[in-house]
Design a protein around this motif. Sequence first.
Motif, PDB file in Angstrom:
ATOM      1  N   PRO A 120     -10.228   1.546  46.843  1.00 32.36           N
ATOM      2  CA  PRO A 120     -10.607   2.792  46.153  1.00 32.36           C
ATOM      3  C   PRO A 120     -11.243   2.550  44.795  1.00 32.36           C
ATOM      4  CG  PRO A 120      -8.219   2.522  46.168  1.00 32.36           C
ATOM      5  CD  PRO A 120      -8.775   1.469  47.076  1.00 32.36           C
ATOM      6  N   TYR A 121     -11.146   1.321  44.288  1.00 33.35           N
ATOM      7  CA  TYR A 121     -11.782   0.952  43.029  1.00 33.35           C
ATOM      8  C   TYR A 121     -12.950  -0.005  43.263  1.00 33.35           C
ATOM      9  CZ  TYR A 121      -8.022   3.093  40.335  1.00 33.35           C
ATOM     10  OH  TYR A 121      -7.145   3.993  39.773  1.00 33.35           O
ATOM     11  N   ALA A 122     -13.578   0.080  44.426  1.00 36.33           N
ATOM     12  CA  ALA A 122     -14.636  -0.870  44.787  1.00 36.33           C
ATOM     13  C   ALA A 122     -15.763  -0.902  43.769  1.00 36.33           C
ATOM     14  CB  ALA A 122     -15.180  -0.529  46.174  1.00 36.33           C
ATOM     15  N   SER A 123     -16.149   0.253  43.254  1.00 35.91           N
ATOM     16  CA  SER A 123     -17.246   0.302  42.290  1.00 35.91           C
ATOM     17  C   SER A 123     -16.921  -0.507  41.041  1.00 35.91           C
ATOM     18  CB  SER A 123     -17.550   1.751  41.914  1.00 35.91           C
ATOM     19  OG  SER A 123     -18.553   1.824  40.930  1.00 35.91           O
ATOM     20  N   HIS A 124     -15.661  -0.496  40.638  1.00 38.34           N
ATOM     21  CA  HIS A 124     -15.240  -1.244  39.465  1.00 38.34           C
ATOM     22  C   HIS A 124     -15.071  -2.730  39.792  1.00 38.34           C
ATOM     23  CE1 HIS A 124     -14.350   2.524  37.318  1.00 38.34           C
ATOM     24  NE2 HIS A 124     -13.899   2.946  38.472  1.00 38.34           N
ATOM     25  N   ILE A 125     -14.499  -3.023  40.945  1.00 35.74           N
ATOM     26  CA  ILE A 125     -14.244  -4.409  41.321  1.00 35.74           C
ATOM     27  C   ILE A 125     -15.548  -5.186  41.465  1.00 35.74           C
ATOM     28  CG2 ILE A 125     -13.306  -5.881  43.152  1.00 35.74           C
ATOM     29  CD1 ILE A 125     -11.165  -3.781  43.641  1.00 35.74           C
ATOM     30  N   PHE A 126     -16.611  -4.472  41.891  1.00 35.18           N
ATOM     31  CA  PHE A 126     -17.920  -5.108  42.014  1.00 35.18           C
ATOM     32  C   PHE A 126     -18.800  -4.850  40.783  1.00 35.18           C
ATOM     33  CE2 PHE A 126     -16.558  -5.279  46.398  1.00 35.18           C
ATOM     34  CZ  PHE A 126     -17.130  -6.445  46.877  1.00 35.18           C
ATOM     35  N   ASP A 127     -18.177  -4.345  39.709  1.00 42.50           N
ATOM     36  CA  ASP A 127     -18.855  -4.173  38.429  1.00 42.50           C
ATOM     37  C   ASP A 127     -20.107  -3.308  38.545  1.00 42.50           C
ATOM     38  OD1 ASP A 127     -18.609  -4.607  35.748  1.00 42.50           O
ATOM     39  OD2 ASP A 127     -19.859  -6.399  35.713  1.00 42.50           O
ATOM     40  N   PHE A 176     -16.940 -21.586  38.064  1.00 49.31           N
ATOM     41  CA  PHE A 176     -17.249 -20.631  39.140  1.00 49.31           C
ATOM     42  C   PHE A 176     -16.588 -19.283  38.880  1.00 49.31           C
ATOM     43  CE2 PHE A 176     -15.355 -18.755  42.996  1.00 49.31           C
ATOM     44  CZ  PHE A 176     -16.500 -18.326  43.655  1.00 49.31           C
ATOM     45  N   CYS A 177     -15.338 -19.316  38.479  1.00 48.48           N
ATOM     46  CA  CYS A 177     -14.603 -18.061  38.252  1.00 48.48           C
ATOM     47  C   CYS A 177     -15.150 -17.311  37.048  1.00 48.48           C
ATOM     48  CB  CYS A 177     -13.114 -18.355  38.076  1.00 48.48           C
ATOM     49  SG  CYS A 177     -12.343 -18.988  39.590  1.00 48.48           S
ATOM     50  N   ASP A 178     -15.574 -18.044  36.020  1.00 50.82           N
ATOM     51  CA  ASP A 178     -16.210 -17.384  34.878  1.00 50.82           C
ATOM     52  C   ASP A 178     -17.536 -16.761  35.305  1.00 50.82           C
ATOM     53  OD1 ASP A 178     -14.160 -18.119  33.213  1.00 50.82           O
ATOM     54  OD2 ASP A 178     -15.173 -19.932  32.482  1.00 50.82           O
ATOM     55  N   LYS A 179     -18.215 -17.406  36.240  1.00 54.39           N
ATOM     56  CA  LYS A 179     -19.522 -16.929  36.696  1.00 54.39           C
ATOM     57  C   LYS A 179     -19.398 -15.599  37.437  1.00 54.39           C
ATOM     58  CE  LYS A 179     -23.955 -17.868  37.020  1.00 54.39           C
ATOM     59  NZ  LYS A 179     -24.801 -18.049  35.814  1.00 54.39           N
ATOM     60  N   ILE A 180     -18.349 -15.404  38.189  1.00 56.70           N
ATOM     61  CA  ILE A 180     -18.214 -14.177  38.980  1.00 56.70           C
ATOM     62  C   ILE A 180     -17.323 -13.145  38.288  1.00 56.70           C
ATOM     63  CG2 ILE A 180     -18.551 -15.462  41.129  1.00 56.70           C
ATOM     64  CD1 ILE A 180     -15.546 -15.030  41.682  1.00 56.70           C
ATOM     65  N   ALA A 181     -16.903 -13.434  37.059  1.00 61.58           N
ATOM     66  CA  ALA A 181     -16.064 -12.477  36.331  1.00 61.58           C
ATOM     67  C   ALA A 181     -16.826 -11.186  36.098  1.00 61.58           C
ATOM     68  CB  ALA A 181     -15.614 -13.077  35.003  1.00 61.58           C
ATOM     69  N   ILE A 182     -16.116 -10.062  36.137  1.00 59.57           N
ATOM     70  CA  ILE A 182     -16.723  -8.752  35.913  1.00 59.57           C
ATOM     71  C   ILE A 182     -16.508  -8.319  34.473  1.00 59.57           C
ATOM     72  CG2 ILE A 182     -16.585  -8.009  38.311  1.00 59.57           C
ATOM     73  CD1 ILE A 182     -13.988  -6.581  37.689  1.00 59.57           C
ATOM     74  N   GLY A 183     -17.228  -7.291  34.068  1.00 61.49           N
ATOM     75  CA  GLY A 183     -17.182  -6.847  32.684  1.00 61.49           C
ATOM     76  C   GLY A 183     -15.811  -6.405  32.230  1.00 61.49           C
ATOM     77  N   ASP A 184     -15.075  -5.721  33.106  1.00 63.73           N
ATOM     78  CA  ASP A 184     -13.740  -5.249  32.772  1.00 63.73           C
ATOM     79  C   ASP A 184     -12.757  -5.902  33.730  1.00 63.73           C
ATOM     80  OD1 ASP A 184     -11.423  -3.970  32.117  1.00 63.73           O
ATOM     81  OD2 ASP A 184     -12.246  -1.940  32.204  1.00 63.73           O
ATOM     82  N   MET A 185     -12.128  -6.966  33.266  1.00 63.12           N
ATOM     83  CA  MET A 185     -11.235  -7.724  34.143  1.00 63.12           C
ATOM     84  C   MET A 185      -9.920  -7.008  34.426  1.00 63.12           C
ATOM     85  SD  MET A 185     -12.734 -10.344  35.353  1.00 63.12           S
ATOM     86  CE  MET A 185     -11.451 -11.486  35.889  1.00 63.12           C
ATOM     87  N   ASP A 186      -9.705  -5.849  33.843  1.00 58.62           N
ATOM     88  CA  ASP A 186      -8.546  -5.047  34.236  1.00 58.62           C
ATOM     89  C   ASP A 186      -8.646  -4.654  35.707  1.00 58.62           C
ATOM     90  OD1 ASP A 186      -7.315  -5.157  31.810  1.00 58.62           O
ATOM     91  OD2 ASP A 186      -8.069  -3.224  31.112  1.00 58.62           O
ATOM     92  N   TYR A 187      -9.877  -4.657  36.223  1.00 61.10           N
ATOM     93  CA  TYR A 187     -10.103  -4.264  37.611  1.00 61.10           C
ATOM     94  C   TYR A 187     -10.133  -5.459  38.559  1.00 61.10           C
ATOM     95  CZ  TYR A 187     -11.334   0.431  36.056  1.00 61.10           C
ATOM     96  OH  TYR A 187     -11.308   1.693  35.527  1.00 61.10           O
ATOM     97  N   CYS A 188      -9.850  -6.647  38.075  1.00 60.68           N
ATOM     98  CA  CYS A 188      -9.960  -7.810  38.947  1.00 60.68           C
ATOM     99  C   CYS A 188      -8.903  -7.769  40.046  1.00 60.68           C
ATOM    100  CB  CYS A 188      -9.849  -9.103  38.133  1.00 60.68           C
ATOM    101  SG  CYS A 188      -8.190  -9.448  37.493  1.00 60.68           S
ATOM    102  N   TYR A 189      -9.261  -8.344  41.175  1.00 63.22           N
ATOM    103  CA  TYR A 189      -8.341  -8.430  42.305  1.00 63.22           C
ATOM    104  C   TYR A 189      -7.611  -9.770  42.242  1.00 63.22           C
ATOM    105  CZ  TYR A 189      -6.605  -8.747  47.072  1.00 63.22           C
ATOM    106  OH  TYR A 189      -5.799  -8.879  48.175  1.00 63.22           O
TER     107      TYR A 189
END
Length: 789
Positions: A120-127, A176-189
């Motif tokens: 349900p938070y896909a938009s955030h998880i994919f930044d 690699f993990c820094d490369k795919i990090a999103i802007g708001d990591m509160d939403y990270c899976y």
Amino acid sequence: MQISLASRKTTGKISVVSVSRNWRPVTMTRLSIASTYSVIGTIVFIQSSWTHPQCLDYYPPFIPSKDLSFCWEYSDFGCCTTSRDSELKAEFEKVTQQINSLSNNCKNYIREIMCQECSPYASHIFDAETTQKQTSLPGLCKSFCVEFAQQCAHVVHSLTQDKEVISSLDISAEYFCDKIAIGDMDYCYPDILYNEEFNLELVVADGNSEGCLCVEEFANGLRNPLAAVHAGDGTHRLFVAEQRGKVYVYLRNGTKVVEPFLDLEDTVLTSSRRGDERGFLGIAFHPKYKDNRRFFIYYSFLNGNVHRTRISEMKVLSTDVNKADPSYERVLLDIYEPAANHNGGQILFGDDGFMYLFVGDGGKGGDPFGIIGNGQNLETLLGSVLRIDVDSQENGLPYGIPPDNPFIDVPNARNEIYAYGTRNMWRCSVDRGDPETGEGKGRIFCGDVGQNRYEEIDIIVRGGNYGWRGKEGFKCYDFDMCTDDYMGDDILPIHAYPHSVGKAVIGGYVYRGCQSPSLQGHYIFGDFYNGRLFKLTENPESGSWESHNVRLGDESICNNGLIGSYPNKILSFGEDEAGEVYILSTNFESPVHYGGKVMKIVDPARRGDPEKCRGNFVNGAPVHDNQPNEAAEGIPCRSRCPKFSMKIISEVFCKAHYALKVKVVSRRWYGRERLVMVDIEGVYHLNSTITELDDMISLNLRVIDQATLCTCPRLKVGSTYLLIGEYDFKRQTFPVTEDTIARKWNSKMDSKAMSLSSTCKNDHQQLTKITTYHSILNTKLDITKIRVN
């Protein structure tokens, strides 16, 4: 916390996604959150929150009509239909079959990563919410990501085609993990599963809860829109009537047909006076309109110097489904009106096929006509609900009297009367019934405007006496008449509210649409005086109705095409063929003021399953093709796009606000507009008055009205264009209309645009700004070729 990935726990309708990893412990799980709230039903948002669930199509999540078999943890609430779930499963099987000796642990990682599209938070998880660009992989929390990269680096190339992401693994798992990090990591899976704030937003609450709603603009620039109805013919057109006497057709995609469907402006009686109650008051289509092309209207007119209301039958031209026959009008009924106010005006067909008319009490104030007033007088049509048969004629009348009308055998009573004792019922509607059970089908709800103290909502029953003028709401108005001898078994309102809450009720609709399932069965209505929205919910056990205030969300909730406000004078409500409900309102209630709007009511927290609702939306949903009836648009689409030429551009180039080279990165629908996100790749001309572009490398385009499908060329994702046009300062977007020059980019355009730019009288400020943009964009364009005159 060690829980098996294969396990699944639910409480109520909340899924617990269980994981077995070694990242940091959490303080609250989804299970504990769900246990805190025991009621089940609607998903609600916390209004103060600045986060919200959102799918990759920028619409809210939904409950799939069937459980998902692959991404099962999102069966109760998420962003995947069963079809998409099957597609993801097929993609998963293809990936796992291509890689030899793939461990079960890596298979689990692949499935979890692929299924984040269903979150349900896909938009955030994919930044994607703020950037409008989807990352190639979901945002993964650092410990989870490092473990995945260390154990399953060889599968990454099967999950993304991003070469930079793939090659980053050659440096280290951390890189690699820094490369795919999103802007708001509160939403990270997967930490998002245990985020207390986010889980509060997914609390399963009772279906009658008062979550925030939003509205979506459907039409504007209208003069007191008083009705928005559909024809029931499968076209999903919406017919919007103005008080002055014009009716317009809006096609399924929201496009307005330029020529009015009906124009009675020279016939209808009204004025420019604010609050004038006379005018074009109602329209209804025959239940068999698709076969007989008949519809009916209710309007005020002058017969000599005498004010009357008229109900007439009309027909649609056989040669144009969007045009009424101007030569045909069959008058059914003329009613004398002793005053300019309280004209009623609702016209509708019940489930029995008969026409219902809702007539005011004659006006003035307090129903001063005779000893008992018009409301209690069965010898007059005023102050009553009428029921007639428009498919027959009898006793010299142009209509028939249904044989079960309640007062046929009452001496001197008008046979047309079905119910009485009404003051000025303004906006009534027929309940379509629950789409699954049919419960409530056929009930007629009305708002009856009060006199001094109370506004009321009624359900119309055969032979009912609704109390006016003896009663107003639940209380006595005329104490001499407020007795059993006068009132008998009068019908009480299902709801009434005092004038401390509102002073002019506007009846609405029981929501039976598909787009906002949390509103299912709620009666939505409002108040003209202060613009407040309300809803009633029925207690099925007691039969009583509970009132709720409808709150509109702020910009943190109402976004992506939704807003949290509407013009504050509610005039009416409308319903489209799919059962979606609309507010008709204005900011100044004069029949000549063009401030009227039609706004669709939308629940921003939860939508219907797109597969279940497919084809049911009039607009604003991503599940239909938005194909208009081109013959009715008034502006034909060009079959071929004209070639880019010096002549075409030279006439408008220097006067235009901008001339840009842009690449389209995304498109999506918002109501009747398509919002296009583009990256700026070159700037050839920029009017000095535009300052909103400072330091921007991307911008929004709005493709609007007839231009939605006729703009040449159609803007495609991934393609590059030269755009020359104007700027909408209010919305801070570039509207793409028929006047906008949009040409597919080719190599010759660079020199032509440069040449044209050199002919414009660019001042130093413009040149500096253009140079600054190109510095930001890091383009190869040679700015020195632009000559300043």
